[in-house]
Design a protein around this motif. Structure first.
Motif, PDB file in Angstrom:
ATOM      1  N   GLY A 326       0.266  -0.594   0.406  1.00 55.49           N
ATOM      2  CA  GLY A 326      -0.349  -0.026  -0.070  1.00 55.49           C
ATOM      3  C   GLY A 326       1.063   1.107  -0.017  1.00 55.49           C
ATOM      4  O   GLY A 326       2.065   1.332  -0.095  1.00 55.49           O
ATOM      5  N   ARG A 327       0.473   2.463  -0.492  1.00 52.55           N
ATOM      6  CA  ARG A 327       0.801   3.554  -0.373  1.00 52.55           C
ATOM      7  C   ARG A 327       0.212   4.357   0.716  1.00 52.55           C
ATOM      8  O   ARG A 327      -0.162   5.934   0.018  1.00 52.55           O
ATOM      9  CB  ARG A 327       1.048   4.305  -1.673  1.00 52.55           C
ATOM     10  N   THR A 328       0.197   4.508   1.972  1.00 55.42           N
ATOM     11  CA  THR A 328      -0.400   4.852   3.112  1.00 55.42           C
ATOM     12  C   THR A 328       0.856   5.241   4.077  1.00 55.42           C
ATOM     13  O   THR A 328       2.932   5.203   3.853  1.00 55.42           O
ATOM     14  CB  THR A 328      -1.248   4.365   3.852  1.00 55.42           C
ATOM     15  N   ALA A 329       0.566   6.146   4.902  1.00 53.30           N
ATOM     16  CA  ALA A 329       1.260   6.037   5.949  1.00 53.30           C
ATOM     17  C   ALA A 329       1.560   5.057   7.058  1.00 53.30           C
ATOM     18  O   ALA A 329       2.793   5.088   7.390  1.00 53.30           O
ATOM     19  CB  ALA A 329       0.425   7.517   7.041  1.00 53.30           C
ATOM     20  N   GLU A 330       0.802   4.423   7.175  1.00 51.96           N
ATOM     21  CA  GLU A 330       1.216   3.114   7.569  1.00 51.96           C
ATOM     22  C   GLU A 330       2.101   1.611   6.813  1.00 51.96           C
ATOM     23  O   GLU A 330       3.428   1.824   7.335  1.00 51.96           O
ATOM     24  CB  GLU A 330       0.171   2.352   7.644  1.00 51.96           C
ATOM     25  N   ALA A 331       2.327   1.720   5.627  1.00 53.31           N
ATOM     26  CA  ALA A 331       3.286   1.649   4.989  1.00 53.31           C
ATOM     27  C   ALA A 331       4.947   2.065   5.025  1.00 53.31           C
ATOM     28  O   ALA A 331       6.334   1.979   5.341  1.00 53.31           O
ATOM     29  CB  ALA A 331       3.215   1.501   3.039  1.00 53.31           C
TER      30      ALA A 331
END
Length: 503
Positions: A326-331
């Motif tokens: 994914g391309r999120t802050a979590e990633a």
């Protein structure tokens, strides 16, 4: 197999002549004879052959080939393009050997009105590997005319107009070749996208050049063949167990992208890893364990970052990161956590590459000798744009050196870049241009790293095996029907070829 530049090949020619006590004309004759052995299996006797010759040593090859074809009862004519005042020494010798039965048509810049309407096959011996500037205009005109005609088109050593070891400009005229019979080793330019329209296929013609030579410039280009990979592959020992082949961890497969890490996991299990764990979310875990009960899972939360630092303490032998992350802050948090807790090389693919393309501050934290596996679009995010494939590789080498990483450039003829070294893969075909193919490659390489293959060898062997699965699949599948899941189905047969060679 080493890839040499024109100057290095000239040195090998001279060394061979001295070492074997032969003349340059003898070496040219051997090259022509070995080319003829391949040409006879390709060219039908029923179709006339037009041999296109220039003024240098490539023309000498052409004159010799024309003579030898005539001896084999082919209908042969020679079109001699006279763009210089005199032939090279060896070309002149072979011109003088042409039998009278061969028609020779001479043409120069003052005489360009020539009709080539008759159905023929063409052999291009106008310019060889020494060309480094645009061809004369009248030669370009002839080549453009022939490019539009029917008939098989074969180039000897290098298609005329194509530079062997430097970039062509888009507007450069090049002989459009169905097959190039190239001497000793392939030429660097054969492996770049801008030449694809002018070179459908090449075969290597061995002419017996010696290899034992210390060049002043480093040999930084390799073409990977099975012979090279047999030196890397390690067969399993009789008294081994699952602990002998490592424990790998794959991190990825977030919501909506479950398949990415599952494809990686399936291929990793098929590539010999002793144990495999997958750090993903509950939905991915459920799908994974249904398809591959041999895998283990490490996370029950929806958030992959919550207990990742604790999971990493288990001491995995290899880690593959990014497939469907994914391309999120979590990633970004996940990538940062891996970098902070792991010192050994890791594999970065897909969304992990996106994270470091957007956050350059993370790049110095990448563990040394880690493997990055970008496709062309992802590579641009790391090194910026380029005008030619040569510039692309120069920038990739600089990136590899700066961050001490290995970069696997996924394209036709996948390249493995390690600082100033470039290894060009010989396996694979357009069947691999399908979603999930890169995820499978990540699984293969991660599995090899877990089995204690050092990172560079894991990358080299991994891309070869990955490409080989698609080559083997074409015996029963089409390029269009090939799926990423077929890679895991055929990876065993790819390994099997090495096992046969070891026995």
């Amino acid at each position: 197999m080493k890839i040499y530049n024109p100057q290095q090949l000239a040195e090998l020619d001279k060394l061979t002549i001295i070492t074997k006590g032969m003349s340059s004309t003898d070496l040219m004759e051997k090259a022509a004879e070995n080319a003829i052995a391949k040409l006879r299996s390709i060219l039908p006797l029923s179709t006339p052959v037009l041999v296109l010759c220039g003024m240098g040593n490539n023309a000498g090859d052409g004159f010799a080939i024309a003579r030898l074809l005539k001896q084999q009862h082919y209908q042969v004519e020679v079109l001699w393009l006279k763009f210089a005042n005199q032939l090279s020494k060896d070309a002149q010798i072979n011109y003088n050997r042409l039998p009278k039965e061969i028609t020779i048509t001479e043409i120069d810049e003052n005489q360009t009105d020539i009709k080539l309407s008759k159905q023929r096959n063409y052999i291009d011996c106008i310019f060889g590997l020494g060309l480094n500037r645009p061809m004369p205009k009248f030669v370009e005109t002839i080549i453009e005319d022939i490019n539009q005609k029917k008939g098989l088109k074969i180039a000897i050593d290098v298609p005329s107009g194509m530079y062997a070891h430097q970039a062509n400009q888009p507007k450069d005229v090049r002989f459009k070749t169905d097959l190039c019979l190239t001497f000793h080793t392939p030429k660097l330019s054969f492996f770049f996208a801008e030449n694809a329209a002018f070179l459908r296929e090449f075969n290597i013609v061995d002419i017996g050049l010696v290899e034992d030579h210390n060049f002043t410039a480093s040999l930084s280009w390799d073409y990977l063949t099975k012979k090279d990979l047999l030196k890397i592959y390690r067969p399993r020992k009789q008294f081994s167990h699952k602990g002998s082949f490592g424990h790998a961890l794959l991190i990825g497969g977030n919501t909506g992208m479950h398949g990415s890490v599952i494809l990686s996991a399936e291929t990793a299990l098929r590539s010999g890893v002793g144990k495999l764990s997958v750090h993903s979310n509950a939905i991915t875990n459920q799908i994974l364990l249904t398809r591959q009960p041999g895998a283990m899972t490490t996370n029950i939360d929806q958030d992959l970052s919550l207990n990742l630092a604790e999971v990493l303490l288990k001491g995995f032998d290899a880690i593959g990161l990014g497939m469907g992350l994914g391309r999120t802050a979590e990633a970004s948090k996940i990538v940062s956590t891996v970098f902070k807790n792991i010192q050994k090389p890791v594999l970065l693919d897909a969304d992990a590459l996106y994270v470091i393309s957007k956050d350059e501050a993370l790049r110095p934290q990448i563990p040394p000798k880690s493997i990055l596996t970008p496709h062309i679009g992802e590579l641009k995010g790391l090194i910026g744009d380029w005008q030619t494939s040569y510039e692309m590789l120069d920038k990739t080498k600089a990136f590899s050196q700066k961050y001490n990483v290995i970069v696997v450039v996924k394209e036709a003829f996948t390249k493995v870049v390690n600082h100033d070294q470039v290894f060009i893969n010989s396996t694979g075909n357009p069947a691999l241009a399908t979603a999930g193919s890169g995820d499978c490659l990540s699984g293969i390489i991660t599995a090899l790293m877990a089995q204690s293959y050092e990172p560079l060898k894991a990358a080299i062997l991994g891309v070869y095996l990955h490409g080989k699965t698609a080559d083997l699949a074409l015996y029963q599948e089409s390029k269009e029907s090939f799926l990423a899941s077929d890679i895991s189905n055929f990876i065993g047969r790819a390994f099997k070829e090495f096992e046969y060679e070891q026995n």
